[in-house]
Design a protein around this motif. Structure first.
Motif, PDB file in Angstrom:
ATOM      1  N   LEU A 104     -20.629 -12.754 -11.542  1.00  0.00           N
ATOM      2  CA  LEU A 104     -20.183 -11.417 -11.900  1.00  0.00           C
ATOM      3  C   LEU A 104     -19.021 -11.712 -12.587  1.00  0.00           C
ATOM      4  O   LEU A 104     -18.065 -12.323 -11.740  1.00  0.00           O
ATOM      5  N   LEU A 105     -18.762 -11.396 -13.517  1.00  0.00           N
ATOM      6  CA  LEU A 105     -17.467 -11.325 -14.496  1.00  0.00           C
ATOM      7  C   LEU A 105     -16.921  -9.738 -14.303  1.00  0.00           C
ATOM      8  O   LEU A 105     -17.622  -8.977 -14.954  1.00  0.00           O
ATOM      9  N   ASP A 106     -16.195  -9.044 -13.642  1.00  0.00           N
ATOM     10  CA  ASP A 106     -15.755  -7.947 -13.182  1.00  0.00           C
ATOM     11  C   ASP A 106     -14.370  -7.448 -13.821  1.00  0.00           C
ATOM     12  O   ASP A 106     -13.259  -7.965 -13.162  1.00  0.00           O
ATOM     13  N   ILE A 107     -14.320  -6.744 -14.683  1.00  0.00           N
ATOM     14  CA  ILE A 107     -12.895  -6.198 -15.267  1.00  0.00           C
ATOM     15  C   ILE A 107     -12.564  -4.981 -14.695  1.00  0.00           C
ATOM     16  O   ILE A 107     -12.997  -3.971 -15.188  1.00  0.00           O
ATOM     17  N   GLN A 108     -11.817  -5.128 -13.534  1.00  0.00           N
ATOM     18  CA  GLN A 108     -11.537  -3.965 -12.687  1.00  0.00           C
ATOM     19  C   GLN A 108     -10.200  -3.235 -13.402  1.00  0.00           C
ATOM     20  O   GLN A 108     -10.035  -1.977 -13.179  1.00  0.00           O
ATOM     21  N   GLY A 109      -9.217  -4.080 -13.624  1.00  0.00           N
ATOM     22  CA  GLY A 109      -8.037  -3.539 -14.190  1.00  0.00           C
ATOM     23  C   GLY A 109      -7.960  -3.278 -15.494  1.00  0.00           C
ATOM     24  O   GLY A 109      -8.992  -4.015 -16.324  1.00  0.00           O
ATOM     25  N   ALA A 110      -6.684  -3.202 -16.061  1.00  0.00           N
ATOM     26  CA  ALA A 110      -6.608  -2.915 -17.591  1.00  0.00           C
ATOM     27  C   ALA A 110      -6.402  -4.292 -18.134  1.00  0.00           C
ATOM     28  O   ALA A 110      -5.728  -5.250 -17.474  1.00  0.00           O
ATOM     29  N   LEU A 111      -7.055  -4.507 -19.365  1.00  0.00           N
ATOM     30  CA  LEU A 111      -7.049  -5.954 -19.975  1.00  0.00           C
ATOM     31  C   LEU A 111      -6.820  -5.738 -21.507  1.00  0.00           C
ATOM     32  O   LEU A 111      -7.604  -5.035 -22.151  1.00  0.00           O
ATOM     33  N   SER A 112      -5.784  -6.465 -21.945  1.00  0.00           N
ATOM     34  CA  SER A 112      -5.563  -6.126 -23.446  1.00  0.00           C
ATOM     35  C   SER A 112      -5.239  -7.552 -23.837  1.00  0.00           C
ATOM     36  O   SER A 112      -4.394  -8.332 -23.264  1.00  0.00           O
ATOM     37  N   ALA A 113      -5.489  -7.770 -25.219  1.00  0.00           N
ATOM     38  CA  ALA A 113      -4.720  -8.944 -25.715  1.00  0.00           C
ATOM     39  C   ALA A 113      -4.671  -8.660 -27.185  1.00  0.00           C
ATOM     40  O   ALA A 113      -5.517  -7.984 -27.800  1.00  0.00           O
ATOM     41  N   MET A 114      -3.662  -9.084 -28.040  1.00  0.00           N
ATOM     42  CA  MET A 114      -3.411  -8.908 -29.199  1.00  0.00           C
ATOM     43  C   MET A 114      -4.322  -9.317 -30.278  1.00  0.00           C
ATOM     44  O   MET A 114      -4.822  -8.707 -31.149  1.00  0.00           O
ATOM     45  N   ASN A 115      -5.137 -10.512 -30.011  1.00  0.00           N
ATOM     46  CA  ASN A 115      -6.013 -10.932 -30.802  1.00  0.00           C
ATOM     47  C   ASN A 115      -7.423 -10.785 -30.611  1.00  0.00           C
ATOM     48  O   ASN A 115      -8.224  -9.646 -30.991  1.00  0.00           O
ATOM     49  N   VAL A 132     -22.488 -18.779 -18.689  1.00  0.00           N
ATOM     50  CA  VAL A 132     -23.032 -19.952 -19.335  1.00  0.00           C
ATOM     51  C   VAL A 132     -24.308 -20.128 -19.229  1.00  0.00           C
ATOM     52  O   VAL A 132     -25.554 -20.626 -19.880  1.00  0.00           O
ATOM     53  N   GLY A 133     -24.906 -19.822 -17.734  1.00  0.00           N
ATOM     54  CA  GLY A 133     -26.482 -20.137 -17.398  1.00  0.00           C
ATOM     55  C   GLY A 133     -27.428 -19.150 -17.653  1.00  0.00           C
ATOM     56  O   GLY A 133     -28.562 -19.284 -17.020  1.00  0.00           O
ATOM     57  N   GLY A 134     -27.015 -17.638 -17.823  1.00  0.00           N
ATOM     58  CA  GLY A 134     -27.930 -16.693 -17.844  1.00  0.00           C
ATOM     59  C   GLY A 134     -27.950 -16.175 -16.455  1.00  0.00           C
ATOM     60  O   GLY A 134     -27.611 -16.634 -15.360  1.00  0.00           O
ATOM     61  N   GLY A 135     -28.415 -14.754 -16.414  1.00  0.00           N
ATOM     62  CA  GLY A 135     -28.401 -14.121 -15.074  1.00  0.00           C
ATOM     63  C   GLY A 135     -27.056 -13.715 -14.446  1.00  0.00           C
ATOM     64  O   GLY A 135     -26.771 -13.204 -13.527  1.00  0.00           O
ATOM     65  N   ASP A 136     -26.332 -13.448 -15.564  1.00  0.00           N
ATOM     66  CA  ASP A 136     -24.843 -13.180 -15.095  1.00  0.00           C
ATOM     67  C   ASP A 136     -24.571 -11.469 -15.814  1.00  0.00           C
ATOM     68  O   ASP A 136     -25.180 -11.018 -16.602  1.00  0.00           O
ATOM     69  N   THR A 137     -23.774 -11.178 -14.678  1.00  0.00           N
ATOM     70  CA  THR A 137     -23.369  -9.291 -15.072  1.00  0.00           C
ATOM     71  C   THR A 137     -21.957  -9.460 -15.157  1.00  0.00           C
ATOM     72  O   THR A 137     -20.915 -10.082 -14.829  1.00  0.00           O
ATOM     73  N   PHE A 138     -21.558  -8.801 -16.825  1.00  0.00           N
ATOM     74  CA  PHE A 138     -20.635  -8.583 -17.124  1.00  0.00           C
ATOM     75  C   PHE A 138     -20.134  -6.926 -17.039  1.00  0.00           C
ATOM     76  O   PHE A 138     -20.903  -6.118 -17.492  1.00  0.00           O
ATOM     77  N   ARG A 139     -19.157  -6.764 -15.967  1.00  0.00           N
ATOM     78  CA  ARG A 139     -18.854  -5.350 -15.845  1.00  0.00           C
ATOM     79  C   ARG A 139     -17.370  -5.042 -16.084  1.00  0.00           C
ATOM     80  O   ARG A 139     -16.420  -5.634 -15.740  1.00  0.00           O
ATOM     81  N   ILE A 140     -17.360  -4.061 -17.261  1.00  0.00           N
ATOM     82  CA  ILE A 140     -15.905  -3.558 -17.670  1.00  0.00           C
ATOM     83  C   ILE A 140     -15.612  -2.304 -17.326  1.00  0.00           C
ATOM     84  O   ILE A 140     -16.476  -1.253 -17.684  1.00  0.00           O
ATOM     85  N   ASN A 141     -14.926  -2.083 -16.455  1.00  0.00           N
ATOM     86  CA  ASN A 141     -14.275  -0.735 -16.014  1.00  0.00           C
ATOM     87  C   ASN A 141     -12.899  -0.316 -16.711  1.00  0.00           C
ATOM     88  O   ASN A 141     -12.677   0.918 -16.776  1.00  0.00           O
TER      89      ASN A 141
END
Length: 324
Positions: free
Chosen positions: A249-260, A267-276
């Motif tokens: 699980l890649l869990d973005i709970q807080g604020a995430l910002s990048a200029m670029n 990598v292996g499949g079966g992964d969850t990307f959660r953007i809050n």
């Protein structure tokens, strides 16, 4: 130069051969203390402490912890050649301590390797590690970068010394037993253009921001969680399941910002990307892996995300949640 016990360098070693200096190796059965300057004129310098290899007699080694220390006010300069400080993996291993300067000026590497589980690489407030041409590598289960220490140059890779199980906490993320911790102050010491941080377990990221324009690459074998806010003037790549062996699980709970840009990778499949949570001005790319299980992209309704690309390889069951 080889010794069953300790090696101490108290006088400067300066080679002046018009850029054609030879290689110089120190191998000690216990500790190495460098209290002087070393300049190899483009020759490799390698220091091995706590060695138990061929030619060493354990009966001639004094009892006690082994250390590898470069004293403050001194430097090791290998020009365009390799510079390595290595602590071998035995129960009496201590720390690699740098108080002076490690300098390489070409397309080669600086490597600090403390192979003993749980042992430390310690940069004092006076330490400088500079490699403008190539990569610097730190391998240890414990790192300490004192306020004032500086790691400069092209790129830095930090990896735990043990091959499995060591997790990483960054800038105040949740930590515990078996974690390598990097505080926000220690992150400030890293002033290179490209930063790679690797965890063999999970990775938890607290809150960190910097105005410096650099690329950060975060890798974890297992889950990765952004618990706080991450604001960077550059690019971010976040990779879970980096060995391709477990659903993560890649869990973005807080604020995430990048200029670029921000790229989320599994990598292996079966992964969850959660953007809050995310900055509306941050461009996200999501790339799932090519494993046997479907990926999931889960965007909560209150997240403001500009999606540049989504690549979830076409396995039945891969789904996107939160986009209508």
């Amino acid at each position: 130069l080889q010794a069953n016990n300790d090696i101490t360098v108290n006088d400067d070693i300066i080679v002046n051969e018009g850029g054609a200096g030879g290689n110089f190796t120190l191998t000690a059965g216990r500790s190495i203390y460098i209290n002087a300057d070393i300049f190899t004129d483009n020759g490799d310098f390698i220091a091995y402490a706590n060695s138990t290899g061929a030619g060493f007699s354990s009966s001639d080694r004094d009892a006690g912890q082994a250390d590898l220390i470069l004293a403050a006010g001194n430097f090791i300069n290998t020009g365009t050649a390799v510079l390595q400080l290595i602590m071998h993996d035995v129960t009496t291993a201590g720390e690699i301590q740098v108080g002076g300067s490690l300098l390489v000026n070409g397309t080669t590497s600086i490597s600090l390797l403390n192979a003993a589980a749980g042992q430390r690489i310690n940069l004092l407030s006076t330490a400088v590690v500079d490699n403008p041409g190539w990569w610097t590598y730190f391998t240890a289960d414990d790192l300490n970068f004192a306020s004032g220490a500086a790691i400069t140059g092209n790129g830095l890779v930090i990896t735990p010394s043990t091959s499995t199980g060591v997790s990483m906490s960054i800038a105040g993320g949740t930590t515990g037993a078996g974690f390598l911790d990097l505080s926000a102050t220690e992150m400030d010491a890293i002033q290179v253009g490209l930063v790679e941080l690797h965890a063999y377990g999970e990775m938890n990221i607290g809150s960190y921001n910097t105005a410096s324009n650099r690329t950060y690459r975060f890798f974890s074998f297992d889950d990765m969680t952004l618990e706080g806010s991450l604001s960077l003037n550059g690019s971010v790549e976040m990779t879970v399941d980096s060995d391709g062996n477990s659903d993560a699980l890649l869990d973005i709970q807080g604020a995430l910002s990048a200029m670029n840009f921000v790229e989320l990778i599994g990598v292996g499949g079966g992964d969850t990307f959660r953007i809050n949570n995310a900055s509306a001005n941050t461009i996200f790319s999501v790339n799932g892996g090519a494993g046997a299980n479907p990926d999931i992209l889960d965007i909560t309704p209150n997240a403001s995300v500009q999606l540049d690309s989504i690549n979830l390889p076409g396995f039945p069951g891969s789904e996107i949640i939160g986009i209508e």
